[in-house]
Design an enzyme around this catalytic site. Structure first.
Site, PDB file in Angstrom:
ATOM      1  N   LYS A 281       0.764  -0.938  -0.351  1.00  0.00           N
ATOM      2  CA  LYS A 281       0.094   0.124   0.028  1.00  0.00           C
ATOM      3  C   LYS A 281       0.933   1.161   0.035  1.00  0.00           C
ATOM      4  O   LYS A 281       2.015   1.404   0.640  1.00  0.00           O
ATOM      5  CB  LYS A 281      -0.606  -0.070   0.964  1.00  0.00           C
ATOM      6  CG  LYS A 281      -2.537  -0.724   1.276  1.00  0.00           C
ATOM      7  CD  LYS A 281      -3.081  -0.167   1.842  1.00  0.00           C
ATOM      8  CE  LYS A 281      -4.779  -1.272   1.861  1.00  0.00           C
ATOM      9  NZ  LYS A 281      -5.635  -0.440   2.799  1.00  0.00           N
ATOM     10  N   GLU A 367     -20.605  -7.132   8.818  1.00  0.00           N
ATOM     11  CA  GLU A 367     -22.071  -6.314   9.600  1.00  0.00           C
ATOM     12  C   GLU A 367     -23.086  -7.418   9.030  1.00  0.00           C
ATOM     13  O   GLU A 367     -23.832  -7.297  10.702  1.00  0.00           O
ATOM     14  CB  GLU A 367     -22.027  -5.669   7.978  1.00  0.00           C
ATOM     15  CG  GLU A 367     -21.096  -4.078   7.884  1.00  0.00           C
ATOM     16  CD  GLU A 367     -20.800  -4.781   6.863  1.00  0.00           C
ATOM     17  OE1 GLU A 367     -19.787  -3.394   6.154  1.00  0.00           O
ATOM     18  OE2 GLU A 367     -20.665  -5.738   6.182  1.00  0.00           O
ATOM     19  N   ARG A 395     -26.116  -3.991   4.703  1.00  0.00           N
ATOM     20  CA  ARG A 395     -26.148  -5.816   4.136  1.00  0.00           C
ATOM     21  C   ARG A 395     -26.712  -5.864   5.708  1.00  0.00           C
ATOM     22  O   ARG A 395     -26.373  -7.210   5.262  1.00  0.00           O
ATOM     23  CB  ARG A 395     -24.544  -5.717   4.428  1.00  0.00           C
ATOM     24  CG  ARG A 395     -23.790  -4.849   3.578  1.00  0.00           C
ATOM     25  CD  ARG A 395     -22.610  -5.077   3.029  1.00  0.00           C
ATOM     26  NE  ARG A 395     -22.350  -4.901   1.615  1.00  0.00           N
ATOM     27  CZ  ARG A 395     -20.931  -5.152   1.307  1.00  0.00           C
ATOM     28  NH1 ARG A 395     -19.882  -6.199   2.295  1.00  0.00           N
ATOM     29  NH2 ARG A 395     -20.775  -5.018   0.154  1.00  0.00           N
TER      30      ARG A 395
END
Length: 638
Positions: A281, A367, A395
């Site tokens: 990253k 979630e 979700r």
């Protein structure tokens, strides 16, 4: 420059030399850093996949071949290579290009994304559709290691392994220590074990051994075990092999030559293949490499130093108020626990996790699990708060309904980014929560107007007998002095903030401040508007609302939520049930997905900022006066 050549004709990437491709990678990084330093955005992830993006477009025949990005945080280089160089400076701005892949924006964006873990399922659907219509295009999904914590990703892997469709899943591994086996040997194995020669030799050996009458079967099983042992020793592919994928990797995601060779080989394999790519990253920009979490999603910054540009000394954000308030309440109540889904920084729970590590749970991008896990905690005596962005609670709707509310368990839902969030656009606006939560039995739903009310909402949720949800906006609070003592609220009770005789604003959340400002401006024009902070979408303060309906005869509902099924709809239902018939004007998010832009720009565009409310109320009264004059003229002329 190579980037300008590619922008005018994306297939031109196939004509560049390896040296030119490496130069192209540097040009892409420079443009991405330059733009995000001004506009903000998801920088670290996009910098990490520059070489991978180049290799994909070099090897594949896009847009005929399909590239399906997961989340889309890492798609900036993809956008620059596919005809959007001239508009890249508008990234995440009003009327500009989206920060995520978007089908309506480019034929190269095969699938629109914004929430994580969808790529494998979507790519599998594309592969199945290809086979159903006799197509030949390749389908590739790119998913990050963090997204594999979601159940949806595993559901996609499970069916893909069962259907055996030709597709490639690229695991972009940039954080998790899935495999320590990085280096020349691992890269060599990955490339050579997918070469045409190796695959042909493997098939020929299988055919020969299968045909041997006595020891062939045993030798074949031995060969299979040897191959599995070799791959298992050098690679972490056992999990993906169990799902029915051929595992390849890990390969260095920043070595272009190796990447292209491996992708060429993998794209010719039959059945589902998982290619494990190791990336870093923030690659190529030192501040992002040193602090990838900060530069994952960042606002404008100084590109020379990496210093974030922020106004010092302003009021805390609503997120910070939430985090500090929950800590204060947890200190007094050992039953209080906090849960989030891979968003401890974004939901303001970092300090809570340090202060109460045994009472903090980060469940990953899951979630649904977060909500049902909280239900289990509550069923066994704790007081869990599930802190999610509003858009991500969508979700877990079924879990909220069945696992929490049906059992009337005292679970709190703290919904950050409620309302319009700004530059992340339609995938991230939290403008549907009031609509999809308010009809669930047993659930109280509140939208506090400021930081004081937010603290009181948090306190109220922890003493409520059943499930409780409150939503608060992105950005800075109002800067009000916060009392040390946090008093709970009476559930279902609003507050009248301003008297008026010509009509009443019934507002929620950030809409209250807009209504107050609008009422003050309208007062200068001779119109007297009362303002009520309804506080609760459910239960409504029916007594207060009906009293205002009788007193002024005009109700103006203001909400930063979809008008369909939202607060205004709840008011209309109440009036219908009670046989009341005042005039009602509703202000909120219309029946469409709202684009990206600043919060102020979007509120103005959909007509819920103070100036827009003033204009619309003024027009309403002008039309009413005109109609009244017409009736008088008609009457006197008869």
């Amino acid at each position: 420059m190579n980037l300008e050549k590619i922008n005018n004709y994306p297939p031109a990437i196939k004509d560049l030399s390896l040296t030119e491709l490496k130069d192209l990678a540097e040009e892409l990084r420079e443009r991405i850093v330059a733009t995000t330093s001004v506009n903000g955005g998801h920088l670290a992830s996009s910098l990490g996949v520059v070489e991978l993006t180049i290799a994909l477009h070099r090897v594949l025949d896009t847009p005929t071949d399909k590239i399906v990005w997961d989340v889309g945080h890492q798609a900036y280089a993809h956008k620059l290579l596919t005809g959007r160089l001239d508009r890249f400076s508008t990234l995440r701005r009003l009327d500009g290009i989206s920060g995520f892949p978007k089908r309506s924006e480019s034929p190269y964006d095969a699938f629109g994304v914004g929430h994580s873990s969808t790529s494998i399922s979507a790519a599998l659907g594309m592969a199945a559709a290809r086979d159903a219509r006799g197509g030949r295009e390749k389908v590739v999904a790119i998913i990050g290691d963090g997204s594999l914590t979601s159940g949806l990703a595993f559901e996609g892997l499970n069916q893909a392994g069962d259907l055996k469709k030709d597709m490639v899943v690229i695991l972009n591994d940039n954080e998790m220590s899935i495999s320590p086996n990085v280096g020349a040997l691992a890269s060599f194995l990955s490339r050579k074990m997918t070469s045409d020669l190796f695959v042909r030799m493997k098939k020929d050996a299988k055919s020969i051994l299968s045909g041997m009458p006595h020891f062939g079967k045993d030798l074949l099983n031995l060969a299979r075990r040897a191959e599995d042992s070799l791959k298992g020793f050098f690679t972490p592919g056992m999990l993906f092999e169990a799902f029915g994928f051929d595992y390849v990797g890990p390969v260095d995601g920043h070595q272009l030559e190796d990447l292209m060779e491996t992708l060429e080989n993998v794209s010719r394999l039959k059945g589902p293949v998982l290619l494990h790519v190791l990336t870093k990253k923030g690659k190529g920009y030192a501040p992002a490499e040193e602090n990838p979490a900060l530069f994952h999603g960042i606002g404008p910054f100084d590109r020379q130093t990496g210093q974030v540009k922020s106004s010092a000394g302003g009021p805390p954000s609503y997120t910070e108020v939430f985090g500090a308030s929950l800590i204060a309440l947890a200190e007094a109540d050992p039953r209080v626990v906090a849960i989030t889904a891979a968003m401890p920084e974004g939901t303001g729970l970092i300090e809570f996790s340090k202060r109460f590590p045994e009472r903090f749970f980060d469940v990953g991008i899951a979630e649904q699990h977060a909500v049902t896990f909280a239900a289990g905690l509550a069923a066994n005596g704790l007081r869990p708060t599930v802190a999610l962005y509003s858009t991500f609670l969508q979700r877990a709707y079924d879990n909220v309904l069945h696992d929490v509310c049906l059992q009337n368990l005292p679970v709190t839902f703290a919904l950050d980014r409620g309302g319009l969030v700004g530059a992340d656009g339609p995938t991230h606006h939290g403008v549907f929560d009031l609509s999809f939560l308010r009809h669930i039995p047993n659930l109280a739903v509140m939208a506090p107007r400021d930081e004081i009310e937010l603290r009181r909402a948090i306190r109220t949720s922890l003493v409520a007998e059943g499930p409780f949800a409150y939503r608060y906006p992105r950005g800075a609070a109002l800067g009000l002095p916060i009392p040390e003592v946090i008093e709970p609220l009476e559930i279902g009770r609003g507050e009248k903030l301003r008297e008026g005789t010509d009509g009443t604003f019934l507002a929620l959340g950030v809409g209250v401040a807009a209504a107050l400002e609008a009422a003050e401006r309208l007062q200068e024009e001779g119109l007297s508007l009362a303002v009520v902070d309804a506080r609760f979408v459910k239960p409504l303060d029916s007594e207060l609302i009906l009293a205002e309906a009788r007193a002024t005869g005009l109700l103006l509902t203001v909400e930063e939520n979809a008008l369909q099924g939202g607060f205004g709809s709840a008011v209309l239902e109440l009036l219908a049930d009670q046989g009341a018939s005042p005039r009602v004007l509703r202000f909120g998010v219309p029946d469409r997905f709202v684009e990206q832009g600043t919060q102020d720009e979007l509120r103005q565009r959909i007509g819920i900022d103070a100036a827009s409310l003033v204009a619309q109320v003024r027009e309403h009264f002008a039309q009413g006066a005109s109609a009244q004059n017409s009736r008088i003229t008609l009457a006197t002329g008869v």
